[in-house]
Scaffold this motif. Structure first.
Motif, PDB file in Angstrom:
ATOM      1  N   ARG A  39      18.016  26.262   6.325  1.00 46.66           N
ATOM      2  CA  ARG A  39      18.455  24.916   6.688  1.00 46.66           C
ATOM      3  C   ARG A  39      19.598  24.447   5.789  1.00 46.66           C
ATOM      4  NH1 ARG A  39      13.598  20.992   7.407  1.00 46.66           N
ATOM      5  NH2 ARG A  39      15.266  19.728   8.244  1.00 46.66           N
ATOM      6  N   PRO A  40      20.724  25.158   5.821  1.00 43.39           N
ATOM      7  CA  PRO A  40      21.849  24.830   4.939  1.00 43.39           C
ATOM      8  C   PRO A  40      22.387  23.412   5.129  1.00 43.39           C
ATOM      9  CG  PRO A  40      22.525  26.422   6.588  1.00 43.39           C
ATOM     10  CD  PRO A  40      21.032  26.281   6.703  1.00 43.39           C
ATOM     11  N   GLY A  41      22.304  22.880   6.331  1.00 44.87           N
ATOM     12  CA  GLY A  41      22.784  21.522   6.559  1.00 44.87           C
ATOM     13  C   GLY A  41      21.928  20.463   5.891  1.00 44.87           C
ATOM     14  N   PHE A  42      20.669  20.785   5.640  1.00 39.73           N
ATOM     15  CA  PHE A  42      19.757  19.830   5.019  1.00 39.73           C
ATOM     16  C   PHE A  42      19.812  19.911   3.493  1.00 39.73           C
ATOM     17  CE2 PHE A  42      15.495  18.904   3.287  1.00 39.73           C
ATOM     18  CZ  PHE A  42      15.416  17.560   3.631  1.00 39.73           C
ATOM     19  N   GLY A  44      20.965  23.407   1.586  1.00 39.82           N
ATOM     20  CA  GLY A  44      21.738  24.493   1.007  1.00 39.82           C
ATOM     21  C   GLY A  44      23.176  24.188   0.673  1.00 39.82           C
ATOM     22  N   ALA A  45      23.935  23.619   1.608  1.00 44.31           N
ATOM     23  CA  ALA A  45      25.357  23.363   1.365  1.00 44.31           C
ATOM     24  C   ALA A  45      25.545  22.363   0.227  1.00 44.31           C
ATOM     25  CB  ALA A  45      26.027  22.875   2.646  1.00 44.31           C
ATOM     26  N   ALA A  46      24.754  21.297   0.222  1.00 43.66           N
ATOM     27  CA  ALA A  46      24.867  20.290  -0.837  1.00 43.66           C
ATOM     28  C   ALA A  46      24.446  20.860  -2.190  1.00 43.66           C
ATOM     29  CB  ALA A  46      24.021  19.068  -0.491  1.00 43.66           C
ATOM     30  N   ALA A  47      23.387  21.653  -2.192  1.00 45.59           N
ATOM     31  CA  ALA A  47      22.913  22.239  -3.451  1.00 45.59           C
ATOM     32  C   ALA A  47      23.936  23.202  -4.024  1.00 45.59           C
ATOM     33  CB  ALA A  47      21.582  22.953  -3.227  1.00 45.59           C
ATOM     34  N   LYS A  48      24.524  24.030  -3.167  1.00 45.49           N
ATOM     35  CA  LYS A  48      25.549  24.968  -3.651  1.00 45.49           C
ATOM     36  C   LYS A  48      26.741  24.215  -4.228  1.00 45.49           C
ATOM     37  CE  LYS A  48      26.268  27.628  -0.081  1.00 45.49           C
ATOM     38  NZ  LYS A  48      26.644  28.733   0.805  1.00 45.49           N
TER      39      LYS A  48
END
Length: 193
Positions: A39-42, A44-48
Motif C-alpha cells: 500500500r505505497p499510497g497509504f 510507503g511513498a511518504a515513509a520513503k
C-alpha cells in the motif's frame, strides 16, 4: 508475532521485483523494504520520502553520523531489526566498528565529539519520554550543535521512532550478519528511495 501481511498482497510486478532482488543480492528483501511496497499510497511513498530526506538529504551531519543516530534511537527503542540494520550501516559508513559499538554501549564514554554526544543524549530523552525541555536544547546548542543540526537529528529520530515501532509490530525478520551487511551496502549506495 510476525504478521503474514509482509509475505503476500503485492502486485505481480512487485513480487517479480522481490525475486530479482533476491537473485542478484543473494538475500531476501528485508521486511522494512517490503513494508514500503505494501500500500505505497497509504504509507510507503511518504515513509520513503521522509526517511530519505532525514538520512541522505543535505545536512551538516555526515551520513555516518545519521546512521549512528538511527542505530542509537533503535537501541533506546529496543528494536532488534533496526539496531542490526543501522549498526551495520553506520559501521560501514564510518569504517570503524569499534567506534559504533562504543557509542551504542555508552555514548558518554565513546570516542565522539561533544556535539554528537549531546545530540544523542537529547535523542534518547526524546525517545524515552516523548518530549525534551528547553534545558535539553540549551545543552545541545552549548555543545556547538547548530539549530539546523538539531532539526536534522530530530528528523532522524522521527523516522526511526516510527520505523522501530513498525518493525516490532510487524515482527520483522532478523537477518544474519551477511544480510545486514548486504543491506548496509545497498543503503549507502542508494539511500532510502
Amino acid at each position: 508475532m510476525r504478521l503474514d501481511i509482509l509475505n503476500r498482497g503485492y502486485r505481480p510486478r512487485t513480487t517479480l521485483l522481490f525475486a530479482i532482488i533476491r537473485i542478484f543480492s543473494g538475500h531476501p528483501l528485508p521486511d522494512a523494504a517490503k513494508l514500503v511496497f505494501y500500500r505505497p499510497g497509504f504509507y510507503g511513498a511518504a515513509a520513503k520520502a521522509l526517511t530519505h530526506e532525514a538520512m541522505r538529504g543535505p545536512s551538516e551531519w555526515s551520513v555516518a553520523d545519521r546512521e549512528l543516530m538511527a542505530a542509537y534511537v533503535s537501541v533506546v527503542n529496543e528494536s532488534a531489526f533496526c539496531v542490526g540494520a543501522h549498526t551495520a550501516t553506520a559501521t560501514r559508513a564510518y569504517r570503524d566498528g569499534a567506534k559504533v559499538r562504543a557509542v551504542l554501549a555508552d555514548p558518554d564514554t565513546a570516542p565522539i565529539g561533544e556535539g554528537l554526544r549531546a545530540t544523542l543524549r537529547m535523542l534518547a530523552t526524546l525517545t524515552r519520554q516523548g518530549t525534551v525541555s528547553a534545558e535539553d536544547m540549551r545543552e545541545v546548542l552549548a555543545a556547538g550543535v547548530s539549530p539546523r543540526q538539531i532539526e536534522d537529528a530530530l528528523a532522524v529520530c522521527t523516522a526511526f521512532d516510527i520505523t522501530d515501532r513498525l518493525a516490532d509490530a510487524f515482527g520483522f525478520a532478523i537477518p544474519g550478519p551477511e544480510g545486514f551487511a548486504a543491506g548496509a551496502k545497498y543503503l549507502l549506495a542508494r539511500g532510502y528511495r
